[in-house]
Design an enzyme around this catalytic site. Structure first.
Site, PDB file in Angstrom:
ATOM      1  N   ARG A  67       1.356-128.788  88.105  1.00 21.94           N
ATOM      2  CA  ARG A  67       0.971-129.365  86.813  1.00 21.94           C
ATOM      3  C   ARG A  67       2.191-129.812  86.022  1.00 21.94           C
ATOM      4  NH1 ARG A  67      -2.597-125.422  88.154  1.00 21.94           N
ATOM      5  NH2 ARG A  67      -1.266-123.855  87.200  1.00 21.94           N
ATOM      6  N   GLU A 104       4.295-110.733  90.901  1.00 19.60           N
ATOM      7  CA  GLU A 104       3.664-109.424  90.740  1.00 19.60           C
ATOM      8  C   GLU A 104       3.545-108.723  92.101  1.00 19.60           C
ATOM      9  OE1 GLU A 104      -0.213-107.563  88.496  1.00 19.60           O
ATOM     10  OE2 GLU A 104      -0.057-109.717  88.773  1.00 19.60           O
TER      11      GLU A 104
HETATM   12  P1  AMP Z   1       5.206-117.245  85.693  1.00 21.58           P
HETATM   13  O1  AMP Z   1       6.220-117.498  86.769  1.00 21.58           O
HETATM   14  O2  AMP Z   1       4.638-115.864  85.752  1.00 21.58           O
HETATM   15  O3  AMP Z   1       5.752-117.575  84.305  1.00 21.58           O
HETATM   16  O4  AMP Z   1       3.972-118.190  85.974  1.00 21.58           O
HETATM   17  C1  AMP Z   1       4.042-119.521  85.602  1.00 21.58           C
HETATM   18  C2  AMP Z   1       3.493-120.439  86.679  1.00 21.58           C
HETATM   19  O5  AMP Z   1       2.282-119.939  87.239  1.00 21.58           O
HETATM   20  C3  AMP Z   1       3.187-121.788  86.107  1.00 21.58           C
HETATM   21  O6  AMP Z   1       3.543-122.787  87.064  1.00 21.58           O
HETATM   22  C4  AMP Z   1       1.689-121.765  85.860  1.00 21.58           C
HETATM   23  O7  AMP Z   1       1.092-123.008  86.188  1.00 21.58           O
HETATM   24  C5  AMP Z   1       1.155-120.671  86.758  1.00 21.58           C
HETATM   25  N1  AMP Z   1       0.333-119.688  86.021  1.00 21.58           N
HETATM   26  C6  AMP Z   1       0.622-118.394  85.799  1.00 21.58           C
HETATM   27  N2  AMP Z   1      -0.347-117.769  85.129  1.00 21.58           N
HETATM   28  C7  AMP Z   1      -1.290-118.704  84.888  1.00 21.58           C
HETATM   29  C8  AMP Z   1      -2.558-118.690  84.201  1.00 21.58           C
HETATM   30  N3  AMP Z   1      -3.045-117.586  83.620  1.00 21.58           N
HETATM   31  N4  AMP Z   1      -3.261-119.845  84.144  1.00 21.58           N
HETATM   32  C9  AMP Z   1      -2.786-120.976  84.714  1.00 21.58           C
HETATM   33  N5  AMP Z   1      -1.613-121.051  85.376  1.00 21.58           N
HETATM   34  C10 AMP Z   1      -0.872-119.926  85.476  1.00 21.58           C
END
Ligand code: AMP
Length: 186
Positions: A67, A104
């Site tokens: 995205r 995670e």
């Molecule tokens: P993080 O690395 O944990 O900050 O996760 C961010 C990435 O995972 C981004 O590319 C988001 O598109 C996707 N992502 C993580 N959690 C969500 C969520 N609850 N809804 C949509 N996309 C998520």
């Protein structure tokens, strides 16, 4: 925030759909497809994402798969900047550098082409959502390793209770909407 800006934020907020238990039980997925499909909202979102960086001399927007490609490509065009791809492992065809980060459950790897950014270029990193910050932090590490100068990080949504901004190395970041992890957008 002006009344007009608040209207934009409310419109965007109304077009983000919470999908419980996707892709795994316990995750509330923030689905932005309705926002992308609304011409007025999409245009406004790109303008709002780009706005803090218009006078920052951004040379390249680095968008995170997938995205971040959609939003980042449009932001790059709005800023008069080029675009660089941050992709999941194994998808870039040419010489590349890799960065692992912790999820995670386990580990993930993202990559950039070695020649995607020239040393000293000013880079804005764009993704749809900041959760734990692992992905954006790793993208920042890739840009650092290529010698790029990170101007900031721009997100549509920040799941603020997860504290992901701590992974951004103290660099500037902006988020149009901040939400709680329970799925309710504040
Ligand atoms: P993080 O690395 O944990 O900050 O996760 C961010 C990435 O995972 C981004 O590319 C988001 O598109 C996707 N992502 C993580 N959690 C969500 C969520 N609850 N809804 C949509 N996309 C998520």
């Amino acid at each position: 925030m002006t009344i007009q800006e608040r209207d934009v934020v409310e419109r965007l907020r109304s077009l983000i759909r919470d999908v419980p238990d996707f892709p795994r039980p316990g995750i509330v997925f923030k689905d932005i497809t309705l926002l992308l499909g609304d011409a007025v909202a999409f245009h406004a979102a790109i303008g709002a994402l780009a706005q803090p960086y218009v006078d920052q001399g951004v040379d390249i927007v680095a968008g995170i798969e997938s995205r971040g490609f959609i939003l980042g490509g449009a932001v790059a065009d709005r800023l008069g900047a080029g675009f660089a791809l941050v992709r999941k492992e194994g998808r870039l065809p040419s010489d590349r550098i890799s960065q692992a980060y912790t999820l995670e459950y386990g580990e993930a790897v993202i990559e950039m082409h070695s020649d995607a950014i020239a040393p000293g270029q000013r880079v804005l990193i764009v993704d749809d959502l900041l959760a734990t910050g692992g992905t954006a932090g790793a993208a920042g590490a890739l840009v650092d390793r290529l010698g790029g100068d990170i101007v900031g990080f721009a997100f549509l949504i920040e799941l603020s209770a997860l504290g992901g901004s701590a992974a951004l190395g103290g660099r500037p970041y902006t988020a149009l909407l901040r939400t709680k992890t329970d799925g309710g957008i504040r």
